[in-house]
Design an enzyme around this catalytic site. Sequence first.
Site, PDB file in Angstrom:
ATOM      1  N   MET A  65     -20.960  -8.690  23.787  1.00 21.73           N
ATOM      2  CA  MET A  65     -20.462  -8.135  23.303  1.00 21.73           C
ATOM      3  C   MET A  65     -19.589  -8.988  22.214  1.00 21.73           C
ATOM      4  O   MET A  65     -18.722  -8.507  21.917  1.00 21.73           O
ATOM      5  CB  MET A  65     -19.383  -7.110  23.791  1.00 21.73           C
ATOM      6  N   LEU A  68     -15.722 -13.709  23.092  1.00 23.99           N
ATOM      7  CA  LEU A  68     -16.653 -14.810  24.037  1.00 23.99           C
ATOM      8  C   LEU A  68     -15.649 -15.780  24.876  1.00 23.99           C
ATOM      9  O   LEU A  68     -14.340 -16.414  24.140  1.00 23.99           O
ATOM     10  CB  LEU A  68     -17.176 -15.672  23.666  1.00 23.99           C
ATOM     11  N   HIS A  72     -18.890 -16.754  29.044  1.00 20.51           N
ATOM     12  CA  HIS A  72     -20.163 -16.516  28.437  1.00 20.51           C
ATOM     13  C   HIS A  72     -20.657 -18.311  28.210  1.00 20.51           C
ATOM     14  O   HIS A  72     -21.464 -18.087  28.251  1.00 20.51           O
ATOM     15  CB  HIS A  72     -19.398 -15.620  26.728  1.00 20.51           C
ATOM     16  N   GLY A 191     -23.881 -11.980  33.537  1.00 16.39           N
ATOM     17  CA  GLY A 191     -22.458 -12.849  35.055  1.00 16.39           C
ATOM     18  C   GLY A 191     -22.589 -11.874  35.817  1.00 16.39           C
ATOM     19  O   GLY A 191     -22.663 -10.530  35.866  1.00 16.39           O
ATOM     20  N   GLN A 192     -22.541 -12.384  37.006  1.00 13.90           N
ATOM     21  CA  GLN A 192     -21.863 -12.245  38.031  1.00 13.90           C
ATOM     22  C   GLN A 192     -21.015 -10.736  38.569  1.00 13.90           C
ATOM     23  O   GLN A 192     -21.115  -9.704  39.500  1.00 13.90           O
ATOM     24  CB  GLN A 192     -22.478 -12.753  39.479  1.00 13.90           C
ATOM     25  N   LYS A 193     -19.802 -11.180  37.749  1.00  9.74           N
ATOM     26  CA  LYS A 193     -18.658 -10.411  36.793  1.00  9.74           C
ATOM     27  C   LYS A 193     -19.252  -8.506  37.488  1.00  9.74           C
ATOM     28  O   LYS A 193     -18.300  -7.781  37.799  1.00  9.74           O
ATOM     29  CB  LYS A 193     -17.703 -10.794  36.243  1.00  9.74           C
ATOM     30  N   MET A 228     -13.004 -14.401  34.162  1.00 11.40           N
ATOM     31  CA  MET A 228     -12.649 -14.292  33.082  1.00 11.40           C
ATOM     32  C   MET A 228     -12.986 -13.216  32.581  1.00 11.40           C
ATOM     33  O   MET A 228     -14.479 -12.527  33.127  1.00 11.40           O
ATOM     34  CB  MET A 228     -13.261 -15.846  32.542  1.00 11.40           C
ATOM     35  N   SER A 230     -13.229  -9.930  28.541  1.00  2.00           N
ATOM     36  CA  SER A 230     -12.813 -10.091  27.849  1.00  2.00           C
ATOM     37  C   SER A 230     -11.161  -9.935  27.084  1.00  2.00           C
ATOM     38  O   SER A 230     -10.654  -9.948  26.139  1.00  2.00           O
ATOM     39  CB  SER A 230     -14.073  -9.855  26.545  1.00  2.00           C
ATOM     40  N   ARG A 231     -11.623  -8.413  28.513  1.00  2.00           N
ATOM     41  CA  ARG A 231     -10.114  -7.473  28.214  1.00  2.00           C
ATOM     42  C   ARG A 231      -9.578  -8.352  28.822  1.00  2.00           C
ATOM     43  O   ARG A 231      -8.154  -8.029  28.850  1.00  2.00           O
ATOM     44  CB  ARG A 231     -10.985  -6.955  28.925  1.00  2.00           C
TER      45      ARG A 231
END
Lengths: 341, 341
Positions: A65, A68, A72, A191-193, A228, A230-231
């Site tokens: 989204m 980055l 990412h 991503g595993q997150k 990590m 984006s928010r």
Amino acid sequence: MSTPSNNTPHATTAAEGKFITPLDHIQSIDVPHSKIPVFDSIAAFREWRKEQTRQNKVVGFVPTMGALHDGHLDLVKTAKKECDAVVVSIFVNPAQFAPHEDLDQYPRTFDTDYASLVSTNACAAILLPKVSEMYPVGISLDRSQQRGAFVEVQGLSHQMEGIPRPHFFRGVATVVTKLFNIVQPDRAFFGQKDAQQCVVLRAMIRDLLLPITMRAVPTCREADGMAMSSRNRYLTPEMRKISTLLYRAITAAKKNIVEHKVQDREEILKPAYAIIEQVKQECKDQGLDFDIRLDYLSLVDVETLSELQVLGESQAAILSGAVYVGTTRLIDNVLINTEEL
Amino acid sequence: MSTPSNNTPHATTAAEGKFITPLDHIQSIDVPHSKIPVFDSIAAFREWRKEQTRQNKVVGFVPTMGALHDGHLDLVKTAKKECDAVVVSIFVNPAQFAPHEDLDQYPRTFDTDYASLVSTNACAAILLPKVSEMYPVGISLDRSQQRGAFVEVQGLSHQMEGIPRPHFFRGVATVVTKLFNIVQPDRAFFGQKDAQQCVVLRAMIRDLLLPITMRAVPTCREADGMAMSSRNRYLTPEMRKISTLLYRAITAAKKNIVEHKVQDREEILKPAYAIIEQVKQECKDQGLDFDIRLDYLSLVDVETLSELQVLGESQAAILSGAVYVGTTRLIDNVLINTEEL
């Protein structure tokens, strides 16, 4: 795999004049020979994709989204190791936001995203589709008003992250299906997150018989363990400092399992709850002007995503949680008895 | 298109030994040189499909539930005119049946289906997938028990045929998505007889951005106008004789529009209701041991599938209905102000 090549003349010629070149208005980077084609038209992208097939290239795909971060970029680099040509999509997907969520506020930083992707030297094309092409009949955030085709993975979408966000995984499964149908990747990287997202999408790929290999790549973390996201950029420096609480909480619980062989859910999670309670109290004591609020802690089987009261001896599981720091919702997870989702 | 070829050595070699050749146990047909490969393994089919891409073939696809009649064969022949290689799938899809419906009784006639397909000289491969491969986590007919990925087209699935069969179009959209992901056709062919299905699937292809051209082929009819259907074989000769009532009803209504320029719904449908009522009465008078029961008559806009109270002057619409003859449910439709769905 054929010889890797990000920008062969062939790869870009097919869509010449149809993609936008953001380098024209990016001043801060110095890579004039590393243009990555950016497709905001699906038809133009399809031409580029056909050329990859003609050249027998293995195509990797990293849907994002935007906004980055190094997490990412790590996905993109991992993809490049396994594929000839890596496509990154940037699309803030309305269908995975509820009306009260942060769709409008979600960070949109294309110029820096583009520069970051150039810096990886691993991205062959950027897909930047328009909402009007992705949702031909439009997309309302009000689910009762939504029209058109949607994909839902039943049984995995309404627990954990699906409790506060019942619309979320339907939105994700739908947009990823659309993106898959455009990009037609051989391999897709997530991503595993976003652990539940990985489980949902792996099930979707299996059930819909998509000819795609899915890879869940371990979470990238800052030096202090913070996952990590984006928010994270929503956090003030003061918030950021205490925001490792979730990672500390779930790793304490994991330690309980790995080192102390604890199997009972309550016992496993006890130190996690304690850490969050402690940080909450410290914030209050220091008179900080934001609240900490635990949304949930979860211990689920990795296949069914059902909450476990007792963890089997070598049962693969996900230990995860969500916490609000101020109004920013953070999530994180660690894996138990398994290496990849 | 490259030179048409149903059975090049290449096309079958890739999967040698992995497909079953039903000709071995079919005695009644005399076409030993027209073997069509039959794939009951998805992996083996995918190898065959890759070979078509390598040979640059345009692949057409006709999904069926078997019990093939001339309507199906017409789809296959139409597909062959527009494509190099036509794939026919035969799969009785559990997800589109409700627990009380005729899944177990649905006719399964593979040997004659195979012979029919050979006779067309237009079918390049038959996909005969197993339920266990199509639904990797199983498929319950009880919707509340269903698990896994499903596709739904909102706004078009719960009117007309979706009223008595609320599960139906979700089942259809899901299985067609799966089949598309296996077959990866350039063009897909559906019968106009299932009008709502055509509208739902055209919307699904558009919304999910599937790179597939959809064709809705006009309904094949017997000499007396009766729409061909696999379920017609449930009818006794006595039932069959009066079963044209639905076609007669909707064509009478269409005549009202085309010849008499009627626009009011009630006026349009009046002769249709009258015909059905009349046949019902005749059956009773003749003491026949089955009932006629009208399920519905419908006049909808071709895009939205909303029922029309007043038909616009050149508004494209579908005039359709469903009727029970005994326990067999028959459907049929005619188009207004449009040639193809």
